[in-house]
Design an enzyme around this catalytic site. Structure first.
Site, PDB file in Angstrom:
ATOM      1  CB  SER A 125      -0.945   0.009   1.207  1.00  0.00           C
ATOM      2  OG  SER A 125      -0.219  -0.144   2.408  1.00  0.00           O
ATOM      3  CG  HIS A 126       1.563   3.524   2.717  1.00  0.00           C
ATOM      4  ND1 HIS A 126       0.443   2.732   2.825  1.00  0.00           N
ATOM      5  CD2 HIS A 126       1.184   4.759   3.134  1.00  0.00           C
ATOM      6  CE1 HIS A 126      -0.567   3.456   3.276  1.00  0.00           C
ATOM      7  NE2 HIS A 126      -0.144   4.693   3.479  1.00  0.00           N
ATOM      8  CG  ASN A 127       7.573   1.035  -2.449  1.00  0.00           C
ATOM      9  OD1 ASN A 127       8.536   1.126  -1.688  1.00  0.00           O
ATOM     10  ND2 ASN A 127       7.649   0.414  -3.613  1.00  0.00           N
TER      11      ASN A 127
ATOM     12  CB  THR B 235       3.103  -1.023   4.559  1.00  0.00           C
ATOM     13  OG1 THR B 235       2.396  -0.285   3.559  1.00  0.00           O
ATOM     14  CG2 THR B 235       3.709  -0.064   5.551  1.00  0.00           C
TER      15      THR B 235
END
Length: 337
Positions: free
Chosen positions: A92-94, A106
Site C-alpha cells: 500500500s505504501h512504498n 508496507t
C-alpha cells in the site's frame, strides 16, 4: 483551496456523517448549499488533495498479516525494484528514504498466507542488498489527521486520550467480506452515495450505517473518513522518527508518543544488529526544519536520546489495501536483450 475548503477537509478527516445524504448534512453544518458542498468535494478530489472517502478498516482485525519492510537497494536498481514491488496487491505504501535502507514499504497478506513467503518473492529482483522485516510488535497509535486550518504553532505535548473500543473476537464471514469490498470503495459525490452499496448488498442504507457503527465499536473499522494526499495538502516533510528505547521503557514511551496530536502512527518493531531502533513514530510537517524541531520537542518529553528522522524523498506508491480482492502475485522476469 480557500478557507472553507480547509475547514471542510478538517471536518471530514475525522468525522464523516453516516446518513443517507451526507453532503447535505455537511452543507448545513457549513451554511452552504447542497450543490456547493458537492462541487467543493468534487473539486478537492480533482485537485488531488482529497484522495478517498471510505471506511478505514483495521488490517489485523480482518485476519490479515502485515509488516513494514526495509530494503537496502543498489541505487541504480532502486526504481526498477520499487516498481516491481508496487505491483504486489498487498503493498500500500512504498517510499524512498534518506538512509542505507533506502526503500521502505508496507505489505499486507490475507488470512492463510505467509508474509515471509510473499517477501521472499522479491528476492530474485536485482540490486537488493539487505532486507529487514519489521512487523508490528505493539501498536500504540494509528490515525492521520492533517490540520488544514490552523497555521499557528501548537504546543508539542502528549495531550490526546486514546480512543476506547470494545474489542471482541471477529472472524469475517462471506457476508462481512462482501460488505467490506463495497464499503472500502471511494464514496461517490451524489445525493445518496451509500444507496448503490446498500442495493448491491440487499440492505437498507440504515442497515449499512448500523453495521458500520458496530464495526467501529468493536475496532474492525477505525473510522469512516477522508484520506488526504499529504504532499498535495502542503505536508511535504513526512518524517519517520525511529527511537532506540530501553526495553523496560518501551510501553510507557510508546503510550506517551501515541498521545502527541502531531504523531499519526506509533509502533514497537523488532531490532536487528544493524538496526537498533525499536519504536517508530510518524510526523507530517510543512518543512524539514519544522519536523526536526518537532522531534526535539518530543524528545524532551520522553527522554530518549538516541533517535533518527528518516524523511521520504520519493513516493513510489500510496494507496489503501483492497481487502478480500487478492490475486496471486509473481515477479515479472526482466527482459534481456
Amino acid at each position: 483551496m480557500d478557507a472553507l475548503d480547509r475547514e471542510i477537509l478538517n471536518e471530514i478527516q475525522w468525522s464523516f456523517p453516516l446518513v443517507s445524504e451526507p453532503y447535505r448534512t455537511l452543507a448545513e453544518k457549513f451554511n452552504i448549499t447542497h450543490e456547493e458542498m458537492k462541487k467543493r468535494i468534487t473539486d478537492l478530489k480533482s485537485a488531488g488533495v482529497l484522495r478517498q472517502l471510505s471506511a478505514i478498516f483495521d488490517t489485523r482485525r480482518l485476519g490479515y498479516k502485515s509488516s513494514l519492510v526495509a530494503m537496502a537497494i543498489a541505487p541504480d536498481k532502486l526504481d526498477y525494484v520499487a516498481n516491481q514491488i508496487n505491483r504486489h496487491p498487498g503493498v500500500s505504501h512504498n517510499y524512498e528514504r534518506n538512509h542505507e535502507y533506502n526503500l521502505w514499504f508496507t505489505l499486507a497478506t490475507p488470512p492463510g498466507s505467509d508474509l515471509k513467503t510473499e517477501v521472499d518473492k522479491f528476492s530474485k529482483l536485482p540490486g537488493i542488498l539487505k532486507v529487514r522485516l519489521l512487523p508490528t510488535i505493539k501498536l500504540f497509535k494509528i490515525g492521520v489527521k492533517l490540520d488544514m486550518v490552523d497555521d499557528k504553532k501548537k504546543e508539542v505535548a502528549p495531550t490526546e486520550e486514546k480512543k476506547k473500543i470494545t474489542e471482541t473476537k471477529f472472524t469475517p464471514t462471506e457476508d462481512d467480506k462482501e460488505f467490506i469490498r463495497h464499503l472500502q470503495k471511494d464514496l461517490p459525490v451524489v445525493d445518496r452515495p451509500f444507496l448503490p452499496a446498500a442495493n448491491a448488498l440487499g440492505m437498507t442504507e440504515e442497515q449499512v450505517f448500523e453495521k458500520l457503527a458496530y464495526y467501529e465499536e468493536i475496532g474492525v473499522m477505525r473510522r469512516y473518513a477522508a484520506i488526504l494526499r499529504h504532499r498535495d495538502a502542503g505536508f511535504v516533510a513526512n518524517g519517520m522518527i525511529v527511537w532506540r528505547v530501553p526495553e523496560d521503557q518501551i510501553e510507557p514511551v510508546g503510550a506517551k508518543l501515541g498521545a502527541f496530536p502531531q504523531i499519526s502512527h506509533c509502533y514497537q518493531r523488532p531490532v536487528y544488529e544493524d538496526w537498533p531502533y525499536n519504536v517508530f513514530s510518524m510526523v507530517h510537517c510543512k518543512s524539514i526544519p519544522e519536523a526536526e524541531e518537532m522531534a526535539k520537542d518530543i524528545q524532551k518529553h520522553i527522554n530518549v536520546d538516541d533517535y533518527k528522522i528518516l524523511f521520504s524523498s520519493r513516493e513510489f506508491k500510496k494507496t489503501r489495501v483492497e481487502y478480500f480482492t487478492e490475486s496471486e502475485f509473481t515477479i515479472e522476469e526482466p527482459i534481456t536483450a
